[in-house]
Write a protein that holds these residues in place. Sequence first.
Motif, mmCIF file in Angstrom:
data_model
loop_
_atom_site.group_PDB
_atom_site.id
_atom_site.type_symbol
_atom_site.label_atom_id
_atom_site.label_comp_id
_atom_site.label_asym_id
_atom_site.label_seq_id
_atom_site.Cartn_x
_atom_site.Cartn_y
_atom_site.Cartn_z
ATOM 1 N N GLN A 385 4.405 3.001 5.109
ATOM 2 C CA GLN A 385 4.039 1.629 5.475
ATOM 3 C C GLN A 385 4.185 1.397 6.971
ATOM 4 O O GLN A 385 3.426 0.639 7.569
ATOM 5 N N GLN A 390 1.906 -1.603 8.285
ATOM 6 C CA GLN A 390 2.237 -2.659 7.337
ATOM 7 C C GLN A 390 3.671 -3.157 7.501
ATOM 8 O O GLN A 390 4.015 -4.232 7.013
ATOM 9 N N GLY A 396 11.052 -1.195 9.209
ATOM 10 C CA GLY A 396 10.673 -0.103 8.322
ATOM 11 C C GLY A 396 11.705 1.016 8.302
ATOM 12 O O GLY A 396 12.033 1.556 7.239
#
Length: 410
Positions: A385, A390, A396
């Motif tokens: 991701q 994203q 993340g």
Amino acid sequence: MRVLLRLFAVLVLLGGCSVTPEKDTGTVTFRLWDEQVARAYEESFAAFTKQNPGITVTVEVVPWADYWTKLATDIGSGTAPDVLWTNTSNFGLYADNGALLPIEDPQRAGWTPSVVDLYTRGGKLWGVPQLWDTIALYYNKDLVAKAGVDPADLTWNPAGTGDTFLPAARALTTGNVYGFNASLDNQGVLWDFVGSNGGAWQDGDAFVFADRPKTVEAVRYLVDLIGEEHVAPPAADTTTNGDKTLQLFTQGRLALFQSGPYHLRAIHEGASFPWGIAPMLAGPAGRVSVVHGVAAAASAATRNRDATGQVLRWLGSAEGVRPIAEGGYAFPGVTAAEPAFTAYWKKQGVDLRPFLDAARGTTFPAPVGPRAGAGTTAAGSVLEQVFLGQLGVEEGLRRAQSAANDAIEE
């Protein structure tokens, strides 16, 4: 006297075990996940059986996708192979659980030191080095010449100071050609960028990458090559196809491809243009390559320890691994056999010195620990991701680290 010396050698090799010696006979099963290298082992074991006529070695190939699941099932049911290939991410679990035999062998001085270190846990060695790899930079000679880029002199820097790599990657990115294989490739790209920036991925068995500013900095630089600079293929392509960047390189659509010797054959057979190998990219901490190796481990459940010990001793000899080297499959784990591998590729016009130099320089270890494989898999689903844009890099990495550490505690 020769029988007594042979028996002594086996007992030394399996010195961590209290066993009653058996006759030097029987069938030993050997399992690995690579069909091509299996051919080299077939040749090796044919020579072994000529010298040890009472022992037959059966080679089993289990594809990577099923390898660890099947191994766990077989170990649980007591049907594991006598000798098996293992990697750094998975051997710790079986070593800690008593499923493997520790190895002591006077030949170990001739084994690749970095691989010996990778498979040493709790003060004991758990595998005989079979092959190893480091990282270098494959390049398309036509494309770099056209762009005026020297692939042997490229440095990246998150601060921008002295960064010669990013301008080169921009110059190499034209039309349907990308400059570099920035992607979620742990061994070939991600961990090397982290190491070359002075970052860390683990502390002991624990994952710490989100807590290390240098690691965060390196990942951000790498991700920006894709989403901001567009000098690398879209992550949507590379995260769903792990071979995508290799395919682009052999198609002439990728100028610089940082990877290991495990892709030598595919590039040699697939590229229709002149190519070469340069040192991997340098970062603020220099060139820091991931070092990884595959080892042959012995199952503690083997019913024929004497014959298994003889096989392991053979695999720890130059004669035993020479077919791997002479066939051009991989750098062998026995240093005396190494020249045969470089000689094979020299005949093909390929200079492997950048890989050798990387191995002798500063290296970065692949993850280790009893559940390092599970941790890496858990982190990977979140890191995808990040590379896709994203999730932000810092958020993340925090989520990925938490997932990785939760996985190793299960």
